[in-house]
Write a protein that holds these residues in place. Structure first.
Motif, mmCIF file in Angstrom:
data_model
loop_
_atom_site.group_PDB
_atom_site.id
_atom_site.type_symbol
_atom_site.label_atom_id
_atom_site.label_comp_id
_atom_site.label_asym_id
_atom_site.label_seq_id
_atom_site.Cartn_x
_atom_site.Cartn_y
_atom_site.Cartn_z
ATOM 1 N N SER A 171 0.841 -1.199 0.000
ATOM 2 C CA SER A 171 0.000 0.000 0.000
ATOM 3 C C SER A 171 0.876 1.249 0.000
ATOM 4 O O SER A 171 2.071 1.186 0.307
ATOM 5 N N VAL A 172 0.264 2.357 -0.349
ATOM 6 C CA VAL A 172 0.878 3.680 -0.185
ATOM 7 C C VAL A 172 0.018 4.383 0.858
ATOM 8 O O VAL A 172 -0.826 5.224 0.532
ATOM 9 N N PRO A 173 0.181 4.023 2.138
ATOM 10 C CA PRO A 173 -0.759 4.449 3.170
ATOM 11 C C PRO A 173 -0.813 5.949 3.426
ATOM 12 O O PRO A 173 -1.785 6.446 3.982
ATOM 13 N N LEU A 174 0.221 6.673 3.003
ATOM 14 C CA LEU A 174 0.215 8.123 3.174
ATOM 15 C C LEU A 174 -0.358 8.828 1.945
ATOM 16 O O LEU A 174 -0.374 10.053 1.886
ATOM 17 N N GLY A 175 -0.837 8.044 0.990
ATOM 18 C CA GLY A 175 -1.438 8.602 -0.214
ATOM 19 C C GLY A 175 -2.818 9.160 0.039
ATOM 20 O O GLY A 175 -3.393 8.999 1.125
ATOM 21 N N VAL A 176 -3.401 9.786 -0.972
ATOM 22 C CA VAL A 176 -4.660 10.505 -0.806
ATOM 23 C C VAL A 176 -5.822 9.583 -0.428
ATOM 24 O O VAL A 176 -6.754 9.997 0.270
ATOM 25 N N LYS A 177 -5.773 8.300 -0.847
ATOM 26 C CA LYS A 177 -6.844 7.362 -0.511
ATOM 27 C C LYS A 177 -6.545 6.585 0.768
ATOM 28 O O LYS A 177 -7.326 5.729 1.180
ATOM 29 N N MET A 178 -5.404 6.874 1.372
ATOM 30 C CA MET A 178 -4.969 6.291 2.635
ATOM 31 C C MET A 178 -4.762 4.778 2.570
ATOM 32 O O MET A 178 -4.816 4.188 1.501
ATOM 33 N N TYR A 179 -4.507 4.173 3.722
ATOM 34 C CA TYR A 179 -4.019 2.798 3.808
ATOM 35 C C TYR A 179 -4.855 1.808 2.993
ATOM 36 O O TYR A 179 -4.366 1.188 2.057
ATOM 37 N N LYS A 180 -6.111 1.671 3.334
ATOM 38 C CA LYS A 180 -6.947 0.650 2.696
ATOM 39 C C LYS A 180 -7.225 0.986 1.236
ATOM 40 O O LYS A 180 -7.230 0.106 0.365
ATOM 41 N N GLY A 181 -7.439 2.256 0.946
ATOM 42 C CA GLY A 181 -7.778 2.661 -0.414
ATOM 43 C C GLY A 181 -6.625 2.556 -1.393
ATOM 44 O O GLY A 181 -6.835 2.537 -2.608
ATOM 45 N N GLU A 182 -5.385 2.480 -0.886
ATOM 46 C CA GLU A 182 -4.205 2.433 -1.751
ATOM 47 C C GLU A 182 -3.636 1.020 -1.903
ATOM 48 O O GLU A 182 -2.586 0.840 -2.522
ATOM 49 N N ILE A 183 -4.299 0.008 -1.348
ATOM 50 C CA ILE A 183 -3.780 -1.359 -1.415
ATOM 51 C C ILE A 183 -3.874 -1.923 -2.835
ATOM 52 O O ILE A 183 -4.926 -1.839 -3.476
ATOM 53 N N VAL A 184 -2.763 -2.471 -3.310
ATOM 54 C CA VAL A 184 -2.704 -3.153 -4.610
ATOM 55 C C VAL A 184 -1.835 -4.399 -4.441
ATOM 56 O O VAL A 184 -1.133 -4.556 -3.436
ATOM 57 N N SER A 185 -1.844 -5.281 -5.413
ATOM 58 C CA SER A 185 -1.018 -6.480 -5.340
ATOM 59 C C SER A 185 0.466 -6.111 -5.412
ATOM 60 O O SER A 185 0.847 -5.116 -6.039
ATOM 61 N N ARG A 186 1.302 -6.890 -4.761
ATOM 62 C CA ARG A 186 2.737 -6.620 -4.713
ATOM 63 C C ARG A 186 3.350 -6.531 -6.111
ATOM 64 O O ARG A 186 4.278 -5.745 -6.354
#
Length: 326
Positions: A243-258
């Motif tokens: 994830s990019v947890p500090l991104g605009v959609k935050m932790y859960k919203g930024e989760i993608v496959s490795r």
């Protein structure tokens, strides 16, 4: 009501943008449109990106263009016409290394790296910042200030256990909201406080922000950010997702496959090649929706670029004194 950090921050900025256009405040801000953006600001940012690319290559730092920069590379092969910044991702372990890399590359006379832990300003982004180029220098008015900088965010591992993931997401969201709300305290943005006297909407927004800031205020800015980093981090490098947890959609919203960020692929941006995520299609679909290749409607493409002048307080006090003398 639970407010998402990104949503409430965006709302504060939107309100500020509207008020900044009023005659009472417009001289305190620098507003710029497409001509300045395309001829001066975007070319200066491209030069910064080229230097950043050189620094990373010389120091074996894996980075990726992301967000609007990535979308521009994929859809426009360059700048989105109304975009006015550069967004970068690095792996968690490299988030603090950029400052050292700048020194090793001999570019410390041109750039510095601002890490949130060591910054007096409230920011979750690392900032690759120019020492010589600012909006003021580009416009020939040093009173504008605002050194140009590129935003850098870390990629974090996400636990496979869904319950653990939900717990981390909840704490990350709460901490992000509280930490970001520190920006709206009077001591951190005096002009916002002044403008709120003329806007019920802004006044109410700031009340929410200042209530949300209480936990971070009690912990302190630096300790809150360190706690946020601890919550967002996860040691295993074998997880299925990141994830990019500090991104605009935050932790859960930024989760993608490795696999999205596992490797880079070269993408053309303004005639130069820069590394984008190999799984950019999955990333962009998650971030912007499946129709990311379709530009937004014309009425949503306007350039809404504004910055508070560095010398705003002097101008404000001079204007107030003149009004009192009349």
């Amino acid at each position: 009501m639970i407010y998402e950090s990104g949503e409430i921050m965006h709302k504060t900025s939107e309100i500020e943008s509207e008020i900044s256009k009023k005659s009472k405040y417009k001289n305190l801000y620098f507003h710029y449109g497409g001509d300045i953006l395309h001829k001066k600001i975007q070319p200066a940012y491209l030069k910064m990106l080229l230097d950043f690319d050189k620094i990373c290559k010389e120091n074996n730092i894996f980075y990726l263009i992301t967000a609007g920069t990535l979308l521009g590379a994929v859809r426009e092969h360059g700048w989105i016409p109304w975009d006015d910044d550069i967004d970068i991702l690095v792996w968690h372990n490299d988030f603090k290394k950029i400052g050292i890399a700048i020194e090793k590359s001999g570019m410390s006379d041109k750039y510095q790296y601002i890490h949130p832990e060591n910054s007096s300003i409230v920011t979750v982004d690392g900032k690759f910042m120019s020492k010589n180029v600012s909006l003021g220098s580009l416009m020939g008015d040093m009173g504008i200030g605002h050194p140009l900088y590129m935003d850098i965010l870390p990629i974090e591992n996400v636990p496979d256990n869904k319950v653990f993931r939900e717990i981390k997401s909840l704490f990350s969201r709460v901490l992000m909201l509280s930490y970001n709300s520190l920006r709206c305290l009077k001591e951190n943005d005096e002009l916002l406080d002044i403008m709120s006297r003329d806007s019920i909407e802004l006044r109410n927004n700031l009340r929410i922000r200042r209530f949300a800031a209480i936990p971070a205020r009690l912990l302190g800015q630096k300790r809150t950010f360190k706690l946020l980093q601890f919550v967002n981090s996860y040691p295993s490098k074998n997880t299925k997702a990141v994830s990019v947890p500090l991104g605009v959609k935050m932790y859960k919203g930024e989760i993608v496959s490795r696999s999205v960020f596992a490797q880079s692929t070269s993408l053309s941006f303004e005639g130069h090649l820069f590394p984008g995520p190999i799984g950019y299609k999955e990333y962009l679909s998650n971030r912007y929706g499946n129709d990311y290749m379709t530009p937004p409607p014309k009425n949503e493409q306007g350039i809404k670029c504004f910055q508070k002048r560095a010398d705003w307080k002097k101008i404000y006090l001079d204007d107030r004194r003149k009004r009192c003398e009349k």
